[in-house]
Design a protein around this motif. Structure first.
Motif, short mmCIF file in Angstrom:
data_model
loop_
_atom_site.label_atom_id
_atom_site.label_comp_id
_atom_site.label_asym_id
_atom_site.label_seq_id
_atom_site.Cartn_x
_atom_site.Cartn_y
_atom_site.Cartn_z
N GLU A 153 0.97 -1.25 0.07
CA GLU A 153 -0.07 -0.12 0.10
C GLU A 153 0.69 1.29 0.08
O GLU A 153 0.27 2.35 0.38
CB GLU A 153 -0.73 -0.12 1.28
N CYS A 154 2.14 1.14 -0.34
CA CYS A 154 2.86 2.35 0.01
C CYS A 154 2.52 3.39 -1.08
O CYS A 154 3.05 4.47 -0.53
CB CYS A 154 4.31 1.84 -0.50
N ARG A 155 2.13 3.19 -2.05
CA ARG A 155 1.76 4.35 -2.90
C ARG A 155 0.88 5.31 -2.49
O ARG A 155 0.96 6.65 -2.36
CB ARG A 155 1.10 3.78 -4.25
N LEU A 158 2.54 7.06 0.86
CA LEU A 158 3.63 8.28 0.49
C LEU A 158 3.21 9.49 -0.15
O LEU A 158 3.61 10.65 0.10
CB LEU A 158 4.85 7.61 -0.32
N LYS A 159 1.83 9.28 -0.58
CA LYS A 159 1.13 10.46 -1.21
C LYS A 159 2.09 11.48 -2.05
O LYS A 159 2.28 12.62 -2.01
CB LYS A 159 0.76 11.42 -0.13
N GLY A 160 2.74 10.74 -3.02
CA GLY A 160 3.50 11.48 -3.95
C GLY A 160 5.03 11.98 -3.50
O GLY A 160 5.55 12.40 -4.28
N ARG A 161 5.42 11.37 -2.37
CA ARG A 161 6.57 11.90 -1.87
C ARG A 161 7.77 10.69 -2.02
O ARG A 161 8.66 10.70 -1.29
CB ARG A 161 6.45 12.19 -0.49
N PHE A 186 3.86 0.19 -8.80
CA PHE A 186 4.63 1.14 -7.80
C PHE A 186 5.90 0.70 -7.25
O PHE A 186 6.98 1.22 -7.27
CB PHE A 186 3.61 1.96 -7.00
N ASN A 187 5.62 -0.28 -6.54
CA ASN A 187 6.64 -1.09 -5.76
C ASN A 187 7.87 -1.60 -6.62
O ASN A 187 8.89 -1.37 -6.19
CB ASN A 187 6.12 -2.20 -4.94
#
Length: 225
Positions: A153-155, A158-161, A186-187
């Motif tokens: 769920e990292c995407r 992180l919210k674009g960071r 994403f990962n």
């Protein structure tokens, strides 16, 4: 099956994949995605010899693969509170145990986890000897952590960071564990960006481990557990 036969099957599949890559349209997008995923699966079937230590010349990695990742000696004692939790599937528990073994072996003190499922993971990691801080979804702590876990769920977290995270990681002795390095786009992007500067890369198909330590012999390993 001989290694020559495995390689032959792999390259036949790659040639077929190139035909799929030439397709266009909405359905083609999914065909290509499935094709890339199957390519990685076949690649692992060809290269999985590292699972038993074959071809591993680094004494550290030989021990790490056989006795930590595979846990051949069965010497790790898992925290009772975590092991007694009901409703945890076999695959999920196996994953948390793997994270625990790696953290124990590397004598991790500070951990940062980017995940939405922190409760059970916390029960395993909080019992580490000498553990000082375990933080969840805290980007600012990523650079100082001994171990960074990046969940599927990292995407969202992180919210674009993600660029900030990539810049922080790898500046000290550090272990990075990433889930879904081939299924999650994403990962997979994070994995490719970090793998290039890591001293050791361990691709386990479902997960990936990166070790940043100048004292380690550089190497890339493929396992199927």
């Amino acid at each position: 099956m001989s290694s020559f036969r495995k390689s032959e099957i792999y390259f036949i599949f790659v040639r077929k994949l190139r035909v799929w890559d030439g397709l266009s349209g909405s359905k083609a997008k999914y065909i290509k995605m499935i094709g890339r995923y199957l390519k990685e699966r076949v690649k692992h079937a060809v290269r999985f010899r590292h699972k038993r230590g074959y071809g591993v010349h680094s004494p550290f990695m030989f021990n790490f693969i056989l006795n930590v990742i595979r846990d051949r000696r069965r010497v790790f004692v898992y925290p009772e509170g975590a092991e007694r939790q009901a409703g945890t599937g076999y695959r999920e528990r196996r994953f948390y145990r793997l994270l625990f073994r790696i953290a124990v072996f590397l004598k991790v003190r500070n951990v940062v986890c980017f995940t939405q499922r922190s409760e059970l993971l916390g029960l395993y990691l909080q019992s580490l000897d000498g553990a000082e801080q375990i933080k969840y979804n805290c980007l600012e702590a990523g650079g100082d952590a001994d171990m960074v876990y990046i969940g599927r769920e990292c995407r969202v977290l992180l919210k674009g960071r993600e660029k900030e995270l990539l810049e922080m990681i790898g500046k000290k002795k550090q272990c990075v564990f990433i889930s879904d390095i081939h299924k999650n786009s994403f990962n997979a992007s994070l994995w490719r960006s970090l793998a290039g500067k890591a001293n050791v890369r361990v691709d386990m198909m479902w997960y990936g481990i990166l070790l940043f330590d100048e004292k380690l012999q550089k190497g890339s390993y493929h396992l199927m557990l």
